[in-house]
Write an enzyme that holds these catalytic residues in place. Structure first.
Site, mmCIF file in Angstrom:
data_model
loop_
_atom_site.group_PDB
_atom_site.id
_atom_site.type_symbol
_atom_site.label_atom_id
_atom_site.label_comp_id
_atom_site.label_asym_id
_atom_site.label_seq_id
_atom_site.Cartn_x
_atom_site.Cartn_y
_atom_site.Cartn_z
ATOM 1 N N ALA A 139 0.607 -1.377 -0.150
ATOM 2 C CA ALA A 139 0.358 0.224 0.293
ATOM 3 C C ALA A 139 0.753 1.215 -0.418
ATOM 4 O O ALA A 139 2.249 1.095 -0.335
ATOM 5 C CB ALA A 139 -1.151 -0.451 1.140
ATOM 6 N N SER A 140 0.364 2.382 0.267
ATOM 7 C CA SER A 140 1.015 3.468 0.173
ATOM 8 C C SER A 140 2.263 3.750 1.519
ATOM 9 O O SER A 140 2.966 4.598 0.589
ATOM 10 C CB SER A 140 0.033 4.667 0.382
ATOM 11 O OG SER A 140 -0.989 4.769 0.753
ATOM 12 N N ALA A 142 2.995 1.625 4.474
ATOM 13 C CA ALA A 142 3.898 0.431 4.204
ATOM 14 C C ALA A 142 2.888 -0.709 3.038
ATOM 15 O O ALA A 142 2.468 -0.909 2.282
ATOM 16 C CB ALA A 142 2.737 -0.499 6.044
ATOM 17 N N GLN A 143 3.469 -2.440 3.537
ATOM 18 C CA GLN A 143 3.879 -3.572 2.567
ATOM 19 C C GLN A 143 4.159 -4.507 3.525
ATOM 20 O O GLN A 143 4.434 -4.448 5.626
ATOM 21 C CB GLN A 143 4.286 -3.489 1.451
ATOM 22 C CG GLN A 143 6.243 -3.642 2.079
ATOM 23 C CD GLN A 143 7.318 -4.258 0.858
ATOM 24 O OE1 GLN A 143 6.632 -3.525 0.185
ATOM 25 N NE2 GLN A 143 8.066 -5.026 0.813
ATOM 26 N N LYS A 158 4.012 -6.682 8.588
ATOM 27 C CA LYS A 158 3.900 -5.798 7.817
ATOM 28 C C LYS A 158 4.665 -4.337 8.314
ATOM 29 O O LYS A 158 5.515 -4.533 9.447
ATOM 30 C CB LYS A 158 2.537 -4.478 8.825
ATOM 31 C CG LYS A 158 2.285 -3.141 7.906
ATOM 32 C CD LYS A 158 0.747 -2.903 8.635
ATOM 33 C CE LYS A 158 0.660 -1.090 7.742
ATOM 34 N NZ LYS A 158 -0.315 -0.434 8.220
ATOM 35 N N ASP A 293 -10.639 3.061 8.606
ATOM 36 C CA ASP A 293 -10.091 3.029 6.461
ATOM 37 C C ASP A 293 -10.314 1.216 6.428
ATOM 38 O O ASP A 293 -9.917 0.052 5.625
ATOM 39 C CB ASP A 293 -8.585 2.111 6.569
ATOM 40 C CG ASP A 293 -7.796 3.294 5.881
ATOM 41 O OD1 ASP A 293 -8.363 3.412 4.918
ATOM 42 O OD2 ASP A 293 -6.199 2.374 5.442
#
Length: 509
Positions: A139-140, A142-143, A158, A293
């Site tokens: 994602a924007s 974190a991964q 994460k 979210d």
């Protein structure tokens, strides 16, 4: 040149760059919307397109937005995630074009991920994990990686992106400058509180940069979610939590952002949509804390209707009074009691007192009647949003910064529910949760509890001198209340009987 000036000039430069990129991709005033504009606005948009847009651009508007948002960074990607939930407004093709912004952005390298884990947890990756696998979502901010702990538990790891703190700081500075410019050049926009709105968004973004706070939120909210039948949440592995790394137990299922999620054998899309709406409302109303979210990338599906929520980087909170106002508004709409909905808006301070309650109730009726009881496919959400915006302007309603996350999450949740089941009736899904909350919070016992809480708080707020002066008056008040207790008991029994009768009537209607 001072640091403050450098920051302002840097933000202004990034704002100009962002505007130019949006113009270049033809998404600031896209050609697809030209026929909705007035002739002067259409001419202005066409001129900007002629001078700045790339020549021969033929891509769909969704692809252009996705390309622009990805280039502009995390803040714009968050905006794209919200837009991508609203297929009922922008169409299914648009949300498909933006879908990869949820969890399929380009990942950073495995070697970088391992280095960041070792720096954060202060031990080699091999001593923590029996297996450390591939990226499962990027994602924007974190991964996430698939992994297996030494004790055999499957987990997700994460990791914050490198340099993300500086990127977010730059984005926030740019958004704050944009908000100030909007408020300065557009007086009409000031009732929407653009600067307060940005402050709220900025606070939520900054909280996402400390994964220890996310772990705490996941633990708190996960306990609430797992105690209810609508949804579940994975548990935090507290031994492996740091500012830039968090390890949580594995979430089973398929992300709703993947096309195959709705093709699972035995899937019940309507039941899943109901569970999503009810889980969100139960979190917000019954507990005053909610996952803020809830886009498809953060929801995993299992047949028939089970959902698992992940990624608790952004949570919202509501005070008791806000929860009660929200429930009364929803219940008023469900019962078509527009007068009560209007009164709640005035009591909460959302509408200035100089306006007329009856006139506001009439305006709410004009919005509610075309929507209530109709399938989602029969309702134009674009038209509804336009009407609501016109009403808020007519009655001088200001944006409430403390409700920004709630409003944003309601938009996302409704959009996801309607993507799951296009004919979904959000109001009917909400009914049991709202009815239960109303019956509990507006009972005589709840009213008495609130009265006692106010009295206790008033005593706490008094300083010793004032308290001494009021002792005699308070004693007289207590004696008076005790004298009336017998009458009040009779009244409470009668009120409870009446409330029970109303609840039975509601259940049967």
């Amino acid at each position: 040149m001072t640091g403050g000036r450098k920051t302002v000039f840097g933000s202004f430069g990034r704002l100009i760059k962002a505007g130019f990129l949006l113009l270049r991709e033809d998404v600031l005033i896209p050609r697809e919307l030209s026929h909705h504009l007035s002739p002067p606005a259409r001419f202005f948009g066409g001129s900007l397109r002629f001078w700045f847009a790339r020549r021969g651009i033929q891509d769909r508007v969704g692809l252009r937005y996705a390309r622009a948002f990805e280039s502009l960074g995390p803040a714009f990607i968050k905006l794209g995630q919200v837009l991508s939930t609203r297929g009922d407004i922008f169409g299914p093709e648009f949300i498909r074009d933006l879908a990869h912004l949820k969890d399929q952005l380009p990942p950073f390298e495995d070697a970088v991920a391992r280095r960041l884990i070792e720096e954060a947890l202060e031990q080699p990756v091999e001593t923590i994990f029996a297996e450390f696998g591939e990226v499962i979502g990027a994602a924007s901010i974190a991964q996430a990686h698939r992994a297996v702990l030494k004790d055999g538990r499957k987990v997700a790891v994460k990791i914050l992106r490198p340099r993300i703190e500086q990127i977010i700081a730059d984005d926030i500075a740019m958004m704050r400058l944009a908000a100030r410019l909007i408020a300065f050049f557009s007086p009409a926009s000031r009732r929407l509180e653009p600067e307060a709105f940005v402050d709220t968004v900025a606070q939520s973004l900054l909280l996402e940069l400390d994964l220890r706070l996310e772990a705490s939120a996941a633990d708190e909210l996960g306990a609430i979610i797992n105690a209810e039948p609508y949804m579940s949440a994975p548990k935090v592995v507290w031994h492996y939590v740091a500012r830039r790394v968090i390890v949580v137990e594995w979430a089973n299922g398929v992300p709703l952002s993947r096309p195959e999620a709705l093709s699972l054998p035995g899937i019940d899309p309507k039941g899943m949509a109901d569970n999503l709406i009810r889980s969100f409302l139960s979190q917000a109303l019954n507990h005053g804390v909610f996952h803020a979210d809830l886009h498809e990338g953060n929801l995993f599906a299992q047949a028939p209707d089970h959902l698992t929520a992940i990624d608790f980087g952004i949570i919202g909170r509501l005070k008791p009074a806000e929860r009660l106002y929200l429930a009364e508004m929803l219940w008023g709409f469900l019962r078509r009691n527009y007068r009560r909905v209007a009164e709640v808006h005035f009591e909460a301070g959302y509408v200035p007192r100089h306006h007329n309650v009856e006139a506001f109730a009439q305006a709410l009726r004009a919005v509610g009647e075309p929507v209530l009881g109709k399938a989602a496919t029969e309702v134009s959400m674009g038209r509804l949003l336009t009407q609501l915006f016109e009403i808020t302007a007519q009655f001088d309603m200001h944006l409430r910064p403390e409700l920004v996350l709630l409003q944003k999450t309601m938009v996302s949740v409704e959009g996801v529910a309607r993507r799951l089941y296009p004919e979904h009736d959000i109001w009917e899904a909400a009914r049991p949760v709202v009815r239960e909350f109303i019956s509990k919070e507006l009972s005589p016992v709840a009213e008495a509890r609130r009265l006692i809480d106010k009295l206790v708080q008033r005593l706490k707020d008094d300083d010793p001198a004032e308290r001494a002066m009021r002792d005699q008056a308070l004693l007289l008040l207590v004696k008076s209340e005790l004298k009336q207790s017998r009458n009040l008991s009779v009244l409470a029994v009668a009120t409870a009987a009446l409330a029970l009768g109303v609840m039975v009537w509601v259940a049967l209607t």
